[in-house]
Design an enzyme around this catalytic site. Structure first.
Site, PDB file in Angstrom:
ATOM      1  N   LYS A 172       0.861  -1.190   0.000  1.00 22.09           N
ATOM      2  CA  LYS A 172       0.000   0.000   0.000  1.00 22.09           C
ATOM      3  C   LYS A 172       0.895   1.236   0.000  1.00 22.09           C
ATOM      4  O   LYS A 172       1.506   1.583   1.004  1.00 22.09           O
ATOM      5  CB  LYS A 172      -0.891   0.065   1.249  1.00 22.09           C
ATOM      6  CG  LYS A 172      -1.921   1.196   1.112  1.00 22.09           C
ATOM      7  CD  LYS A 172      -2.416   1.760   2.411  1.00 22.09           C
ATOM      8  CE  LYS A 172      -1.684   2.963   2.902  1.00 22.09           C
ATOM      9  NZ  LYS A 172      -1.730   4.151   2.043  1.00 22.09           N
ATOM     10  N   GLY A 203      -4.981   3.139  -1.414  1.00 26.54           N
ATOM     11  CA  GLY A 203      -6.066   3.539  -0.522  1.00 26.54           C
ATOM     12  C   GLY A 203      -5.535   4.334   0.652  1.00 26.54           C
ATOM     13  O   GLY A 203      -4.348   4.666   0.711  1.00 26.54           O
ATOM     14  N   GLY A 205      -4.684   5.189   4.740  1.00 28.37           N
ATOM     15  CA  GLY A 205      -4.059   4.472   5.853  1.00 28.37           C
ATOM     16  C   GLY A 205      -5.077   3.799   6.764  1.00 28.37           C
ATOM     17  O   GLY A 205      -4.984   2.587   7.019  1.00 28.37           O
ATOM     18  N   PRO A 206      -6.059   4.567   7.240  1.00 24.59           N
ATOM     19  CA  PRO A 206      -7.006   3.964   8.185  1.00 24.59           C
ATOM     20  C   PRO A 206      -7.812   2.805   7.594  1.00 24.59           C
ATOM     21  O   PRO A 206      -8.300   1.957   8.339  1.00 24.59           O
ATOM     22  CB  PRO A 206      -7.925   5.138   8.551  1.00 24.59           C
ATOM     23  CG  PRO A 206      -7.078   6.358   8.318  1.00 24.59           C
ATOM     24  CD  PRO A 206      -6.202   6.023   7.151  1.00 24.59           C
ATOM     25  N   VAL A 208      -7.009   0.834   4.139  1.00 26.77           N
ATOM     26  CA  VAL A 208      -6.167  -0.216   3.534  1.00 26.77           C
ATOM     27  C   VAL A 208      -4.951  -0.528   4.425  1.00 26.77           C
ATOM     28  O   VAL A 208      -4.620  -1.695   4.662  1.00 26.77           O
ATOM     29  CB  VAL A 208      -5.725   0.191   2.114  1.00 26.77           C
ATOM     30  CG1 VAL A 208      -4.762  -0.814   1.536  1.00 26.77           C
ATOM     31  CG2 VAL A 208      -6.953   0.311   1.216  1.00 26.77           C
ATOM     32  N   GLY A 209      -4.303   0.514   4.947  1.00 27.72           N
ATOM     33  CA  GLY A 209      -3.127   0.294   5.806  1.00 27.72           C
ATOM     34  C   GLY A 209      -3.497  -0.516   7.037  1.00 27.72           C
ATOM     35  O   GLY A 209      -2.827  -1.500   7.385  1.00 27.72           O
ATOM     36  N   GLU A 247      10.457   1.910   9.969  1.00 20.56           N
ATOM     37  CA  GLU A 247      11.377   3.007   9.629  1.00 20.56           C
ATOM     38  C   GLU A 247      10.602   4.287   9.892  1.00 20.56           C
ATOM     39  O   GLU A 247       9.687   4.617   9.138  1.00 20.56           O
ATOM     40  CB  GLU A 247      11.790   2.927   8.156  1.00 20.56           C
ATOM     41  CG  GLU A 247      12.561   1.684   7.776  1.00 20.56           C
ATOM     42  CD  GLU A 247      13.977   1.677   8.327  1.00 20.56           C
ATOM     43  OE1 GLU A 247      14.491   2.751   8.703  1.00 20.56           O
ATOM     44  OE2 GLU A 247      14.562   0.591   8.404  1.00 20.56           O
ATOM     45  N   CYS A 281      13.519  12.019   6.115  1.00 21.28           N
ATOM     46  CA  CYS A 281      13.537  11.524   7.500  1.00 21.28           C
ATOM     47  C   CYS A 281      14.905  11.675   8.142  1.00 21.28           C
ATOM     48  O   CYS A 281      15.021  11.869   9.336  1.00 21.28           O
ATOM     49  CB  CYS A 281      13.080  10.072   7.539  1.00 21.28           C
ATOM     50  SG  CYS A 281      13.963   9.037   6.379  1.00 21.28           S
ATOM     51  N   GLU A 378       9.891  16.565  14.902  1.00 19.08           N
ATOM     52  CA  GLU A 378      10.207  16.430  13.480  1.00 19.08           C
ATOM     53  C   GLU A 378       9.287  17.370  12.710  1.00 19.08           C
ATOM     54  O   GLU A 378       8.077  17.170  12.663  1.00 19.08           O
ATOM     55  CB  GLU A 378       9.973  14.983  13.033  1.00 19.08           C
ATOM     56  CG  GLU A 378      10.374  14.769  11.597  1.00 19.08           C
ATOM     57  CD  GLU A 378      10.102  13.367  11.106  1.00 19.08           C
ATOM     58  OE1 GLU A 378       8.976  12.877  11.306  1.00 19.08           O
ATOM     59  OE2 GLU A 378      11.004  12.760  10.511  1.00 19.08           O
TER      60      GLU A 378
HETATM   61  P1  NAD Z   1       2.314   8.511   7.798  1.00 13.03           P
HETATM   62  O1  NAD Z   1       2.688   7.764   9.017  1.00 13.03           O
HETATM   63  O2  NAD Z   1       1.226   9.490   7.858  1.00 13.03           O
HETATM   64  O3  NAD Z   1       1.898   7.490   6.631  1.00 13.03           O
HETATM   65  C1  NAD Z   1       2.742   6.465   6.206  1.00 13.03           C
HETATM   66  C2  NAD Z   1       1.887   5.376   5.575  1.00 13.03           C
HETATM   67  O4  NAD Z   1       1.072   4.794   6.594  1.00 13.03           O
HETATM   68  C3  NAD Z   1       0.944   5.879   4.493  1.00 13.03           C
HETATM   69  O5  NAD Z   1       0.872   4.927   3.462  1.00 13.03           O
HETATM   70  C4  NAD Z   1      -0.378   5.969   5.233  1.00 13.03           C
HETATM   71  O6  NAD Z   1      -1.499   5.840   4.385  1.00 13.03           O
HETATM   72  C5  NAD Z   1      -0.279   4.776   6.165  1.00 13.03           C
HETATM   73  N1  NAD Z   1      -1.159   4.823   7.336  1.00 13.03           N
HETATM   74  C6  NAD Z   1      -1.725   5.907   7.917  1.00 13.03           C
HETATM   75  N2  NAD Z   1      -2.499   5.530   8.963  1.00 13.03           N
HETATM   76  C7  NAD Z   1      -2.407   4.190   9.054  1.00 13.03           C
HETATM   77  C8  NAD Z   1      -2.947   3.208   9.924  1.00 13.03           C
HETATM   78  N3  NAD Z   1      -3.747   3.547  10.921  1.00 13.03           N
HETATM   79  N4  NAD Z   1      -2.613   1.920   9.732  1.00 13.03           N
HETATM   80  C9  NAD Z   1      -1.773   1.564   8.738  1.00 13.03           C
HETATM   81  N5  NAD Z   1      -1.246   2.432   7.868  1.00 13.03           N
HETATM   82  C10 NAD Z   1      -1.543   3.733   8.019  1.00 13.03           C
HETATM   83  O7  NAD Z   1       3.673   9.165   7.274  1.00 13.03           O
HETATM   84  P2  NAD Z   1       3.839  10.113   6.031  1.00 13.03           P
HETATM   85  O8  NAD Z   1       3.288  11.442   6.411  1.00 13.03           O
HETATM   86  O9  NAD Z   1       3.359   9.443   4.812  1.00 13.03           O
HETATM   87  O10 NAD Z   1       5.435  10.203   5.922  1.00 13.03           O
HETATM   88  C11 NAD Z   1       6.198  11.070   6.679  1.00 13.03           C
HETATM   89  C12 NAD Z   1       6.814  10.373   7.874  1.00 13.03           C
HETATM   90  O11 NAD Z   1       7.553   9.255   7.446  1.00 13.03           O
HETATM   91  C13 NAD Z   1       7.802  11.232   8.608  1.00 13.03           C
HETATM   92  O12 NAD Z   1       7.614  11.094   9.990  1.00 13.03           O
HETATM   93  C14 NAD Z   1       9.143  10.669   8.203  1.00 13.03           C
HETATM   94  O13 NAD Z   1      10.179  10.888   9.096  1.00 13.03           O
HETATM   95  C15 NAD Z   1       8.832   9.244   8.075  1.00 13.03           C
HETATM   96  N6  NAD Z   1       9.821   8.580   7.213  1.00 13.03           N
HETATM   97  C16 NAD Z   1      10.714   7.703   7.741  1.00 13.03           C
HETATM   98  C17 NAD Z   1      11.678   7.116   6.955  1.00 13.03           C
HETATM   99  C18 NAD Z   1      12.664   6.155   7.502  1.00 13.03           C
HETATM  100  O14 NAD Z   1      13.187   5.378   6.716  1.00 13.03           O
HETATM  101  N7  NAD Z   1      12.964   6.140   8.772  1.00 13.03           N
HETATM  102  C19 NAD Z   1      11.716   7.408   5.606  1.00 13.03           C
HETATM  103  C20 NAD Z   1      10.806   8.317   5.107  1.00 13.03           C
HETATM  104  C21 NAD Z   1       9.847   8.881   5.912  1.00 13.03           C
END
Ligand code: NAD
Length: 470
Positions: A172, A203, A205-206, A208-209, A247, A281, A378
């Site tokens: 996803k 889809g 996060g809430p 499909v994720g 990550e 990140c 962050e």
């Molecule tokens: P996010 O946590 O909002 O979303 C990440 C993914 O999780 C998306 O695909 C989202 O749809 C999904 N998601 C959201 N709610 C969910 C749930 N309840 N259950 C399962 N999946 C769900 O993050 P973002 O805004 O997309 O990305 C930015 C963040 O990612 C920053 O905090 C950044 O530091 C971090 N990041 C970390 C790394 C790393 O390798 N450490 C790399 C890049 C980004």
């Protein structure tokens, strides 16, 4: 430029219609216009994809490492043929300037994928410990959930490693940047990857994720994203004791010691903090400078930031694109607004901006309190905090004063800088500008994550280890 409408999901080796007719719109954050859409998948779509991945799991696990390596090689070839389209797609859906998009958003995942085509051969390495034969086996069906900031790289870091290890995958991608993921699946289809080995459900996060993270038949959840969502994913997987690799976020320190090459350290440091408009990140968002060079560093950082050209990601003169969304821009502006105790030396909320696009000017604060929100949270935008220190011990203490531990940098005479690098509680440290290595382990200490991606360590995340006694 043309619109991009994707109406299907990729399940069991075919493009299939989604369960629901709902769609997610994709906006260009520079023009602020919607230019595409993808299906809003459902839990039912996830069920079908997991079932396809489960059906394909035994066949893919028992393919020889050479066969898996060859399949990944074909996938790499088909993806490489789309390199230009990948860079342009990310330029449009995320706003990364095209030059950076070509190198990082397209070039990096291609490098990582070709590495996994080679590493696949190592997936079946065995070891003898006394009377035990230790074998490595695929972890099974992987649920991969990825963010928007390096959208294809973050997908390939999981998919490449998982497929090389012999796992099958349900992906996803982020709903903010889903279009580039379709290019990977176009390539997979063209390359003839066996049916069910790699599946796509787009889809939110809430929906499909969460369905992937909580699915009883997903053996391992590999997540990249924010720490808050990582926590939710962990909770969902904990109910069935499924393995999770995370990550997450970062708040990395760039430590500039008394004997550093100051000009280089500050210039590279500012460039790192503002890469991809600060939506990185590993960004070195805290610049820690020895008091003897502090004023000079602040002046140089402010001047460097003020020299950035903001604008159209497709204009070769652009150094800094917009933030990924209006929501992200407003969030970053909020941090700047609340930063009343620090000294603003560049950018800020009143700096001029292009007429369209979700921009925040490259912003530098000096005299930042190491315990303040600016230094602890962050921000994920082009905002740099500069903090002075008196000696190496104090620099280490300030750098480690964070709930994150993803990356960092140290500048100074080699032995001294290496000694400080060893004391930082982070998964990676670059000394005197050491280049990013896409085959070295990548991941975080503390709340920056669990596990490692990239190279052989990344492959090992997708394996189980079995001891057979003889
Ligand atoms: P996010 O946590 O909002 O979303 C990440 C993914 O999780 C998306 O695909 C989202 O749809 C999904 N998601 C959201 N709610 C969910 C749930 N309840 N259950 C399962 N999946 C769900 O993050 P973002 O805004 O997309 O990305 C930015 C963040 O990612 C920053 O905090 C950044 O530091 C971090 N990041 C970390 C790394 C790393 O390798 N450490 C790399 C890049 C980004």
């Amino acid at each position: 430029m043309t619109s991009v409408f994707r109406e299907q999901l990729y399940i069991g080796g075919q493009w299939v219609p989604p369960d629901s007719g709902e769609r997610i719109e994709v906006e260009n954050p520079y023009t602020e216009e919607v230019f595409g859409h993808v299906p809003a998948g459902t839990a039912e779509d996830v069920n079908l994809a997991v079932s396809a991945a489960r059906q394909a799991a035994d066949g893919w696990a028992s393919a020889s490492p050479a066969e898996r390596g060859a399949a990944l090689g074909h996938l790499h070839q088909a993806l490489a043929a789309r390199a230009g389209e990948i860079a342009e797609t990310v330029g449009r859906e995320l706003g990364t300037p095209l030059k950076v998009a070509k190198a990082v958003q397209a070039g990096l995942p291609l490098t990582v994928l070709s590495g996994y085509a080679e590493l696949a051969a190592r997936a079946s390495e065995e070891e003898t410990i006394g009377n035990s034969l230790v074998v490595h086996e695929p972890a099974g069906v992987v649920g991969a959930i990825t963010p928007w900031n390096y959208p294809l790289h973050q997908i390939v870091a999981k998919v490449g490693a998982a497929l090389a290890a012999g796992c099958t995958v349900v992906l996803k991608p982020s709903e903010m940047t889903p279009l580039v993921a379709y290019l990977l699946f176009d390539a997979a289809h063209e390359a003839g990857l066996p049916a069910g080995v790699l599946n796509l459900v787009t889809g939110t996060g809430p929906v499909v994720g969460a369905a992937i993270a909580g699915h009883p038949d997903v053996d391992l959840v590999s997540f990249t994203g924010s720490t808050a969502t990582g926590r939710a994913v962990s909770h969902a997987a904990a109910d069935r004791i499924a393995k999770v690799s995370l990550e997450l976020g970062g708040k990395s320190a760039n430590v500039i010691l008394a004997d550093a090459d100051l000009v280089k350290a500050v210039k590279v440091g500012v460039g790192n903090a503002f890469l991809n408009s600060g939506q990185t990140c590993t960004a070195w968002t805290r610049m820690l400078v020895h008091r003897s060079h502090y004023d000079e560093a602040v002046e140089l950082a402010a001047k460097t930031a003020a020299g950035y050209t903001l604008g159209d990601p497709f204009d070769p003169a652009t150094r800094l694109g917009p933030l990924a969304s209006a929501g992200q821009r407003d969030r970053v502006r909020g941090f700047i607004e609340r930063a009343s105790s620090a000294r603003l030396v560049a950018g800020g909320l009143d700096a001029p901006l292009p007429d369209t696009g979700h921009f925040v000017a490259p912003t530098v604060f000096a005299d930042v309190d190491p315990d303040s929100e600016l230094a602890q949270e962050e921000i994920f935008g082009p905002v740099l905090s500069i903090i002075p220190f008196g000696d190496d011990d104090e620099a280490v203490a300030i750098a480690n004063n964070s709930r994150y531990g993803l990356a960092g940098a140290v500048w100074g005479s080699t032995d001294r800088a290496l000694a400080v690098a060893r004391r930082l509680r982070t998964g990676a440290v670059d000394v005197n500008g050491g280049a990013f290595n896409p085959f070295a382990p990548f991941g975080g200490y503390k709340q920056s994550g669990i596990g490692r991606e990239l190279g052989a360590y990344g492959l090992a995340e997708f394996q189980q280890v079995k001891a057979i006694q003889r």
